[in-house]
Design an enzyme around this catalytic site. Structure first.
Site, PDB file in Angstrom:
ATOM      1  N   CYS A 107       0.869  -1.182   0.000  1.00  0.00           N
ATOM      2  CA  CYS A 107       0.000   0.000   0.000  1.00  0.00           C
ATOM      3  C   CYS A 107       0.908   1.234   0.000  1.00  0.00           C
ATOM      4  O   CYS A 107       2.138   1.125   0.140  1.00  0.00           O
ATOM      5  CB  CYS A 107      -0.873   0.014   1.252  1.00  0.00           C
ATOM      6  SG  CYS A 107       0.116   0.154   2.746  1.00  0.00           S
ATOM      7  N   HIS A 167       3.678   2.136  11.930  1.00  0.00           N
ATOM      8  CA  HIS A 167       2.608   2.117  12.940  1.00  0.00           C
ATOM      9  C   HIS A 167       2.674   3.280  13.920  1.00  0.00           C
ATOM     10  O   HIS A 167       1.807   3.424  14.778  1.00  0.00           O
ATOM     11  CB  HIS A 167       2.675   0.811  13.742  1.00  0.00           C
ATOM     12  CG  HIS A 167       2.787  -0.391  12.869  1.00  0.00           C
ATOM     13  ND1 HIS A 167       3.948  -1.110  12.733  1.00  0.00           N
ATOM     14  CD2 HIS A 167       1.885  -0.958  12.055  1.00  0.00           C
ATOM     15  CE1 HIS A 167       3.745  -2.092  11.871  1.00  0.00           C
ATOM     16  NE2 HIS A 167       2.510  -2.022  11.445  1.00  0.00           N
ATOM     17  N   GLU A 215       0.190  -0.002  16.355  1.00  0.00           N
ATOM     18  CA  GLU A 215      -0.566   1.199  15.954  1.00  0.00           C
ATOM     19  C   GLU A 215      -1.480   1.644  17.105  1.00  0.00           C
ATOM     20  O   GLU A 215      -1.566   2.836  17.423  1.00  0.00           O
ATOM     21  CB  GLU A 215      -1.406   0.891  14.710  1.00  0.00           C
ATOM     22  CG  GLU A 215      -2.269   2.057  14.284  1.00  0.00           C
ATOM     23  CD  GLU A 215      -3.315   1.664  13.257  1.00  0.00           C
ATOM     24  OE1 GLU A 215      -3.009   0.874  12.355  1.00  0.00           O
ATOM     25  OE2 GLU A 215      -4.446   2.156  13.372  1.00  0.00           O
ATOM     26  N   CYS A 228      -8.475   2.535   7.126  1.00  0.00           N
ATOM     27  CA  CYS A 228      -7.703   3.006   5.971  1.00  0.00           C
ATOM     28  C   CYS A 228      -8.415   2.632   4.665  1.00  0.00           C
ATOM     29  O   CYS A 228      -8.790   1.471   4.478  1.00  0.00           O
ATOM     30  CB  CYS A 228      -6.317   2.363   6.031  1.00  0.00           C
ATOM     31  SG  CYS A 228      -5.400   2.543   4.522  1.00  0.00           S
ATOM     32  N   ASN A 283      -3.621  -6.782   8.741  1.00  0.00           N
ATOM     33  CA  ASN A 283      -4.542  -6.672   7.602  1.00  0.00           C
ATOM     34  C   ASN A 283      -4.597  -7.963   6.794  1.00  0.00           C
ATOM     35  O   ASN A 283      -5.626  -8.291   6.217  1.00  0.00           O
ATOM     36  CB  ASN A 283      -4.214  -5.440   6.750  1.00  0.00           C
ATOM     37  CG  ASN A 283      -2.956  -5.603   5.950  1.00  0.00           C
ATOM     38  OD1 ASN A 283      -2.967  -6.225   4.908  1.00  0.00           O
ATOM     39  ND2 ASN A 283      -1.847  -5.064   6.435  1.00  0.00           N
TER      40      ASN A 283
HETATM   41  S1  SF4 Z   1      -2.726   3.000   7.249  1.00  0.00           S
HETATM   42 FE1  SF4 Z   1      -3.237   2.173   5.227  1.00  0.00          FE
HETATM   43  S2  SF4 Z   1      -1.806   3.149   3.793  1.00  0.00           S
HETATM   44 FE2  SF4 Z   1      -1.005   3.406   5.875  1.00  0.00          FE
HETATM   45  S3  SF4 Z   1       0.393   1.676   6.180  1.00  0.00           S
HETATM   46 FE3  SF4 Z   1      -1.582   1.091   7.040  1.00  0.00          FE
HETATM   47  S4  SF4 Z   1      -2.597   0.031   5.359  1.00  0.00           S
HETATM   48 FE4  SF4 Z   1      -0.922   1.173   4.442  1.00  0.00          FE
END
Ligand code: SF4
Length: 279
Positions: free
Chosen positions: A12, A72, A124, A189, A219
């Site tokens: 991403c 994060h 995060e 996101c 994810n």
């Molecule tokens: S927030 Fe979204 S764009 Fe940013 S690292 Fe995580 S998955 Fe990737």
């Protein structure tokens, strides 16, 4: 066997940015140290190590040179300590995570009780909690939403960027039944949502879903959960060496999806190995 890729695969934007920043920094300054895993993918970490990037677990291990902050995000007190130590810092926190930190801080300062939907142990979530001195309440299930006890406060709800929107919706539904003064700020996101939607569309067209990504990647694990929820057979691997030929017997159409920190080189290796299975 026909192979179809999901509409979104590979890095991403936030991971690509962090990876490139680390490579660029390691060419300019040594020692180039990342505080914790830059992203949740072992192959990416190895590639960076081969380019001279070092990984440290705490500031006690830090030497002079430069410290890179992972995607994060990090506790503001840790960032302050790096400044005080006089070590150069490169912030590879994903701008979207940074936005969530800023929003959370603002909502907290306006007197809201922050509720964070996410995994307590994820970096995060810890970095978001740190910006409000760990005053948020973290929940990760409908059961926890049922058990929540808060009196006389407006609630501001945010979600970990990698959360499954369906699960978040269910948790919000429970909270709305129990609390009147509540507002949800959708911090999931858009990239993560795009990978998840791509997976759902792919699931309709294939016999088996192959998901490539680290087992430590939130994810990627979410994609596996979603694939199971739509009732499609799913096979989760981290790299080509984990492929087992017998899993593809009688598979006419294979769908490949990846987490947001799965590099293109891993996807290519997997496809190459799959093609070698063809009679
Ligand atoms: S927030 Fe979204 S764009 Fe940013 S690292 Fe995580 S998955 Fe990737």
């Amino acid at each position: 066997m026909e192979i179809i890729l999901a509409t979104k695969v590979g890095f991403c934007f936030g991971v690509k940015r962090a990876f490139n920043l680390a490579l660029k920094t390691s060419k300019a300054v040594r020692p180039c140290q990342v505080l914790g895993p830059l992203v949740h993918n072992e192959s990416v970490i190895r590639k960076l190590q081969e380019s001279g990037v070092e990984f440290i677990n705490s500031l006690d291990e830090a030497k002079s040179g430069v410290i890179i902050i992972p995607t994060h995000g990090e506790d503001p007190e840790v960032l302050q300590r790096i400044k005080e130590m006089g070590i150069k810092m490169v912030d590879a926190t994903c701008p979207l995570v940074k936005n969530v930190q800023d929003l959370t801080k603002d909502l907290h300062e306006k007197g809201n009780q922050i509720i964070i939907i996410g995994d307590k142990e994820h970096k995060e979530i810890r970095s978001i909690q740190a910006v409000i001195k760990r005053r948020g309440i973290i929940i990760d299930s409908e059961e926890e939403a049922f058990r929540l006890e808060i009196k006389n406060k407006s609630l501001a709800i945010i979600a970990q960027t990698t959360q499954n929107p369906v699960k978040v919706k269910e948790i919000i539904r429970v909270l709305k039944k129990r609390f009147k003064n509540l507002k949800f700020y959708n911090t999931i996101c858009p990239s993560v949502s795009a990978y998840q939607e791509g997976l759902k569309e792919l699931a309709l067209r294939v016999d088996l879903l192959l998901i490539i990504g680290s087992k430590t990647s939130a994810n990627t694990n979410r994609l596996v959960e979603i694939a199971k929820a739509v009732g499609k057979p799913v096979y989760h691997i981290e790299n080509a060496s984990q492929l087992k030929k017998k899993r593809f017997l009688n598979v006419k159409t294979l769908g490949i999806a990846t987490g947001t920190s799965t590099p293109d080189w891993l996807i290519k290796e997997v496809i190459q190995k799959l093609k070698s299975y063809a009679p």
